[in-house]
Scaffold this active site. Structure first.
Site, PDB file in Angstrom:
ATOM      1  N   ASP A 193       1.783  -6.737   8.318  1.00 17.53           N
ATOM      2  CA  ASP A 193       2.502  -7.652   7.426  1.00 17.53           C
ATOM      3  C   ASP A 193       3.999  -7.602   7.689  1.00 17.53           C
ATOM      4  OD1 ASP A 193       0.414  -8.658   6.041  1.00 17.53           O
ATOM      5  OD2 ASP A 193       0.616  -7.326   4.319  1.00 17.53           O
ATOM      6  N   LYS A 215       3.734 -12.514   7.094  1.00 15.06           N
ATOM      7  CA  LYS A 215       3.595 -13.159   5.795  1.00 15.06           C
ATOM      8  C   LYS A 215       4.882 -13.106   4.985  1.00 15.06           C
ATOM      9  CE  LYS A 215      -0.102 -12.907   3.109  1.00 15.06           C
ATOM     10  NZ  LYS A 215      -1.269 -12.295   2.476  1.00 15.06           N
ATOM     11  N   MET A 331       8.155  -9.796  -6.504  1.00 10.82           N
ATOM     12  CA  MET A 331       8.078 -11.232  -6.151  1.00 10.82           C
ATOM     13  C   MET A 331       8.737 -12.100  -7.220  1.00 10.82           C
ATOM     14  SD  MET A 331       4.156 -11.379  -4.737  1.00 10.82           S
ATOM     15  CE  MET A 331       3.400 -10.475  -6.063  1.00 10.82           C
TER      16      MET A 331
HETATM   17  N1  SAH Z   1       1.886  -4.075  -1.800  1.00 13.73           N
HETATM   18  C1  SAH Z   1       3.317  -4.139  -1.939  1.00 13.73           C
HETATM   19  C2  SAH Z   1       3.776  -5.358  -2.682  1.00 13.73           C
HETATM   20  C3  SAH Z   1       3.491  -6.654  -1.977  1.00 13.73           C
HETATM   21  S1  SAH Z   1       4.131  -8.071  -2.828  1.00 13.73           S
HETATM   22  C4  SAH Z   1       3.818  -2.842  -2.607  1.00 13.73           C
HETATM   23  O1  SAH Z   1       3.007  -2.084  -3.144  1.00 13.73           O
HETATM   24  O2  SAH Z   1       5.015  -2.592  -2.531  1.00 13.73           O
HETATM   25  C5  SAH Z   1       5.681  -8.301  -2.047  1.00 13.73           C
HETATM   26  C6  SAH Z   1       6.800  -7.903  -2.961  1.00 13.73           C
HETATM   27  O3  SAH Z   1       6.979  -6.501  -2.933  1.00 13.73           O
HETATM   28  C7  SAH Z   1       8.150  -8.445  -2.584  1.00 13.73           C
HETATM   29  O4  SAH Z   1       8.341  -9.754  -3.041  1.00 13.73           O
HETATM   30  C8  SAH Z   1       9.089  -7.506  -3.282  1.00 13.73           C
HETATM   31  O5  SAH Z   1       9.145  -7.780  -4.659  1.00 13.73           O
HETATM   32  C9  SAH Z   1       8.335  -6.194  -3.127  1.00 13.73           C
HETATM   33  N2  SAH Z   1       8.793  -5.386  -1.982  1.00 13.73           N
HETATM   34  C10 SAH Z   1       8.078  -4.989  -0.930  1.00 13.73           C
HETATM   35  N3  SAH Z   1       8.804  -4.181  -0.119  1.00 13.73           N
HETATM   36  C11 SAH Z   1      10.009  -4.070  -0.695  1.00 13.73           C
HETATM   37  C12 SAH Z   1      11.205  -3.368  -0.379  1.00 13.73           C
HETATM   38  N4  SAH Z   1      11.306  -2.605   0.724  1.00 13.73           N
HETATM   39  N5  SAH Z   1      12.245  -3.461  -1.235  1.00 13.73           N
HETATM   40  C13 SAH Z   1      12.163  -4.211  -2.352  1.00 13.73           C
HETATM   41  N6  SAH Z   1      11.075  -4.892  -2.689  1.00 13.73           N
HETATM   42  C14 SAH Z   1      10.011  -4.833  -1.896  1.00 13.73           C
END
Ligand code: SAH
Length: 400
Positions: A193, A215, A331
């Site tokens: 991803d 994505k 998100m």
């Molecule tokens: N499975 C992931 C979330 C996926 S949804 C988890 O557990 O982290 C995608 C969202 O995750 C993004 O829109 C943002 O809100 C958050 N996100 C993922 N990586 C991030 C990062 N390094 N810093 C800040 N937000 C992050």
């Protein structure tokens, strides 16, 4: 014994090994000998508690040369050089290899520092300095655990493929689990991803197929159905497939759907949890999600829906607004205006502290702090957008 000794692995199962001495070194050696299946005889006037109950024969008396009769290996582990010397002499007379704990050079054999991993045995000798050997052994053991050292097995053709849904953590390659890291190192195919720790891909061999889902909210290289199909198809072709995801696979990661697709197709699938950005983002910004006397719970909510229509999806903004705990939004950057307005309208104080943590744990990490009423504007002014974690609650100010 010289430095040009001839390395061997001995099969000691059912064979007599004599350990002279009953202290800490003897106890460690006996443990290893028992694990190797040896028929162990311990000779010492005093022995440790562990030796007393170990599955070995113990003679509580001084060493005598005839103790070595019928033995294949002798280990002189007393703290008395004269006794150890006597063991070495008796062993030499009987053509039995002898390890001396006090003076490795004086024995006819040496015990290496050992690391074992998935059918591999690494034995390290550090010359006369055993600390060099253990330091190197520890580093090798860690490398084998993480997959930094190559441990890929050449698998027989026709062996079954599998899928691992691996949570890669929030982006810093150091924040994946050891198990996840090892699976990545052993993979034939990595389906990755956009927000997964892409730094890990650089270490992969040229023969590893990398499928980039790229994505984001605005760009879909592969649909979810296509991703599911690729996972199943590659696994059916006998490949070890790693689905490398950002954060945790089961937190807004569609990992559940991928798991169902694999099981429906009869493909073996495992899940490796990851550190969610919902936890890592606040932590890296110095915001504890709970804090004694301030917040005793936190709620993680998807902010990708219009709050006006969120109730259809079971998100209760009015309820979240009146609840005192910490709110974490993922998100949410596209609708942060609408969400903060809805929270204030339903009863959250506009001056509640809030923070946006952008690209947490990566070199591009940025943190914006403001009140709930101002947070969307403040992020915009700072030029900070997705991907970001939003934290709302009194905890935001507690350490700063
Ligand atoms: N499975 C992931 C979330 C996926 S949804 C988890 O557990 O982290 C995608 C969202 O995750 C993004 O829109 C943002 O809100 C958050 N996100 C993922 N990586 C991030 C990062 N390094 N810093 C800040 N937000 C992050």
């Amino acid at each position: 014994m010289t430095d040009t000794g001839f390395p061997l692995l001995l099969d000691l199962s059912g064979r007599r090994a004599v350990v002279v001495g009953g202290g800490a070194v003897a106890t460690r050696r006996v443990r290893a000998l028992v694990a190797a299946g040896a028929d162990v005889l311990v000779v010492a006037p005093e022995v440790s508690d562990e030796l007393r109950t170990a599955p070995v024969r113990v003679q509580r008396r001084p060493f005598s040369a005839s103790d070595l009769d019928g033995a294949w290996l002798a280990l002189a582990c007393t703290d008395d050089p004269a006794v150890n010397e006597a063991v070495a002499v008796a062993a030499l007379e009987r053509r039995i290899f002898c390890v001396r704990a006090d003076a490795a050079r004086e024995g006819s054999a040496r015990t290496p520092a050992v690391a074992r991993h998935d059918g591999i045995t690494v034995a390290v000798n550090g010359g006369d300095d055993p600390r060099r050997a253990t330091a190197l052994r520890d580093a090798i053991a860690a490398g084998l655990d993480t997959g930094d050292l190559p441990t890929r097995r050449v698998r027989p053709t026709g062996s079954a493929g599998s899928v691992a849904l691996v949570g890669g953590g929030p982006g810093d390659p150091g924040l994946i689990t050891v198990q996840g890291r090892r699976l990545v190192a052993q993979a034939d195919v990595v389906v990755v991803d956009r927000l997964a720790p892409r730094g890990l891909l650089e270490g992969l061999g040229d023969d590893v197929e990398i499928i980039d889902c790229g994505k984001s909210a605005h760009r879909h290289n592969l649909s979810q159905a296509e991703i599911n199909e690729v996972l199943v198809e590659r696994a059916r072709a006998g490949k070890r497939v790693v689905r490398l995801k950002g954060g945790d696979p089961f937190i807004f990661g569609r990992g559940g759907e991928e798991l169902l697709a694999c099981t429906a197709a009869g493909v073996a699938v495992t899940v490796v949890p990851g550190i969610s950005s919902a936890l890592a983002g606040p932590a890296l910004a110095g915001i504890p999600l709970t804090h004694r006397g301030v917040a005793a719970d936190f709620t993680v909510v998807s902010g990708h829906l219009d709050p006006g229509r969120a109730a259809d999806q079971g998100i209760d903004w009015p309820g979240l607004a009146t609840h005192a705990g910490t709110l974490v939004l993922l998100m949410a950057m596209d609708r942060l205006d609408l969400i903060s307005a809805a929270l204030i309208e339903h009863g959250r104080a506009g001056d509640t502290p809030a923070a946006v943590v952008h690209r947490a744990t990566t070199p591009e990490q940025r943190v914006v702090r403001a009140t709930l009423a101002d947070i969307a504007d403040a992020a915009r002014r700072a030029g900070v957008g997705a991907p970001a974690v939003v934290v709302i609650g009194e905890v935001v100010g507690v350490l700063s």
